[in-house]
Design a protein around this motif. Structure first.
Motif, PDB file in Angstrom:
ATOM      1  N   ASP A 179      -8.168   7.201   7.318  1.00  0.00           N
ATOM      2  CA  ASP A 179      -7.765   6.787   8.662  1.00  0.00           C
ATOM      3  C   ASP A 179      -6.471   7.463   9.106  1.00  0.00           C
ATOM      4  O   ASP A 179      -5.585   6.837   9.679  1.00  0.00           O
ATOM      5  N   GLY A 180      -6.353   8.762   8.801  1.00  0.00           N
ATOM      6  CA  GLY A 180      -5.210   9.551   9.230  1.00  0.00           C
ATOM      7  C   GLY A 180      -3.951   9.380   8.389  1.00  0.00           C
ATOM      8  O   GLY A 180      -2.909   9.926   8.718  1.00  0.00           O
ATOM      9  N   VAL A 181      -4.054   8.627   7.281  1.00  0.00           N
ATOM     10  CA  VAL A 181      -2.880   8.379   6.422  1.00  0.00           C
ATOM     11  C   VAL A 181      -3.195   8.880   5.013  1.00  0.00           C
ATOM     12  O   VAL A 181      -4.270   8.609   4.474  1.00  0.00           O
ATOM     13  N   TRP A 182      -2.254   9.626   4.426  1.00  0.00           N
ATOM     14  CA  TRP A 182      -2.418  10.062   3.032  1.00  0.00           C
ATOM     15  C   TRP A 182      -2.062   8.894   2.111  1.00  0.00           C
ATOM     16  O   TRP A 182      -1.016   8.279   2.241  1.00  0.00           O
ATOM     17  N   THR A 183      -2.976   8.602   1.182  1.00  0.00           N
ATOM     18  CA  THR A 183      -2.774   7.506   0.233  1.00  0.00           C
ATOM     19  C   THR A 183      -3.301   7.926  -1.126  1.00  0.00           C
ATOM     20  O   THR A 183      -3.973   8.946  -1.250  1.00  0.00           O
ATOM     21  N   VAL A 184      -3.005   7.147  -2.143  1.00  0.00           N
ATOM     22  CA  VAL A 184      -3.401   7.487  -3.501  1.00  0.00           C
ATOM     23  C   VAL A 184      -4.923   7.548  -3.602  1.00  0.00           C
ATOM     24  O   VAL A 184      -5.628   6.624  -3.153  1.00  0.00           O
ATOM     25  N   GLY A 185      -5.415   8.654  -4.187  1.00  0.00           N
ATOM     26  CA  GLY A 185      -6.854   8.822  -4.373  1.00  0.00           C
ATOM     27  C   GLY A 185      -7.316   8.100  -5.626  1.00  0.00           C
ATOM     28  O   GLY A 185      -6.512   7.656  -6.438  1.00  0.00           O
ATOM     29  N   ALA A 186      -8.613   8.022  -5.785  1.00  0.00           N
ATOM     30  CA  ALA A 186      -9.189   7.405  -6.996  1.00  0.00           C
ATOM     31  C   ALA A 186      -8.903   8.323  -8.189  1.00  0.00           C
ATOM     32  O   ALA A 186      -8.940   9.534  -8.055  1.00  0.00           O
TER      33      ALA A 186
ATOM     34  N   LYS B  30       0.835  -1.201   0.000  1.00  0.00           N
ATOM     35  CA  LYS B  30       0.000   0.000   0.000  1.00  0.00           C
ATOM     36  C   LYS B  30       0.874   1.256   0.000  1.00  0.00           C
ATOM     37  O   LYS B  30       1.824   1.370   0.768  1.00  0.00           O
ATOM     38  N   VAL B  31       0.515   2.199  -0.879  1.00  0.00           N
ATOM     39  CA  VAL B  31       1.234   3.469  -0.967  1.00  0.00           C
ATOM     40  C   VAL B  31       0.699   4.412   0.096  1.00  0.00           C
ATOM     41  O   VAL B  31      -0.514   4.536   0.283  1.00  0.00           O
ATOM     42  N   GLN B  32       1.620   5.076   0.791  1.00  0.00           N
ATOM     43  CA  GLN B  32       1.235   6.125   1.724  1.00  0.00           C
ATOM     44  C   GLN B  32       2.282   7.218   1.681  1.00  0.00           C
ATOM     45  O   GLN B  32       3.387   7.023   1.187  1.00  0.00           O
ATOM     46  N   LEU B  33       1.903   8.385   2.183  1.00  0.00           N
ATOM     47  CA  LEU B  33       2.818   9.521   2.215  1.00  0.00           C
ATOM     48  C   LEU B  33       3.361   9.729   3.615  1.00  0.00           C
ATOM     49  O   LEU B  33       2.645   9.547   4.593  1.00  0.00           O
ATOM     50  N   VAL B  34       4.624  10.139   3.669  1.00  0.00           N
ATOM     51  CA  VAL B  34       5.257  10.533   4.915  1.00  0.00           C
ATOM     52  C   VAL B  34       5.676  11.988   4.730  1.00  0.00           C
ATOM     53  O   VAL B  34       6.404  12.314   3.784  1.00  0.00           O
TER      54      VAL B  34
END
Length: 181
Positions: free
Chosen positions: A173-180, A112-116
């Motif tokens: 859920d508090g984590v930035w991830t790739v949008g649709a 899963k991709v997420q941003l830091v």
């Protein structure tokens, strides 16, 4: 006929234009910093202050493809994390203050991709900030109304809408991830 600062700055960028290099970025940065020193009495800049457009195209180079836009943003306006696809951008703040955050795109063990979030910079009037291809960033107007110029090396509307190369992120859920898409 006397040329205004917008015209001379765009001519300066044309003279330094080429494939992405440190020298091209520095040349564009220098000419955009010059643009920020334009007297507010120049009609094009006076009109931007008077009309406060949310989005206005100021220049489009017919040969090289770069675009200069002006944006007026109210305090609190937030633009979530995104990149500019294959394109690069220079933000130049003429009035107000914009906070610009940068992020690293990481993949967790499940794929899963997420941003830091890496850091955040307060860009004040007279300052510029460069984002290269793939750089993920967000913006928030801290002191507005802010007037900023966004210089892009290509038409980002085409990059986004037609070619689907711009990535936007959403918070889950508090984590930035790739949008649709």
């Amino acid at each position: 006929m006397t040329r205004n600062t917008l015209e001379t700055s765009m001519e300066g960028i044309q003279s330094t234009w080429g494939p992405l290099t440190t020298e091209v970025i520095e040349g564009c940065r220098r000419h955009l910093e010059n643009l920020l020193r334009a007297p507010v009495t120049e009609e094009w800049l006076a009109a931007l202050h008077r009309e406060a457009p949310s989005n206005r195209e100021l220049y489009r180079d017919p040969t090289r493809g770069f675009v200069l836009l002006a944006h007026t943003e109210d305090a609190g306006l937030y633009r979530p994390p995104h990149d500019h696809g294959r394109g690069w951008v220079i933000y130049a703040v003429q009035q107000g203050e914009i906070e610009m955050g940068t992020y690293a795109r990481v993949v967790d063990t499940s794929g899963k991709v997420q941003l830091v979030k890496r850091d955040s910079t307060l860009v004040r009037a007279g300052q510029v900030k460069v984002f290269l291809p793939g750089d993920v960033h967000d913006t928030r107007c801290i002191n507005g109304p802010a007037l900023l110029f966004r210089f892009t090396e290509r038409d980002l509307k085409k990059e986004d809408k037609e070619e689907r190369r711009v990535t936007r992120y959403v918070q889950q859920d508090g984590v930035w991830t790739v949008g649709a898409p």
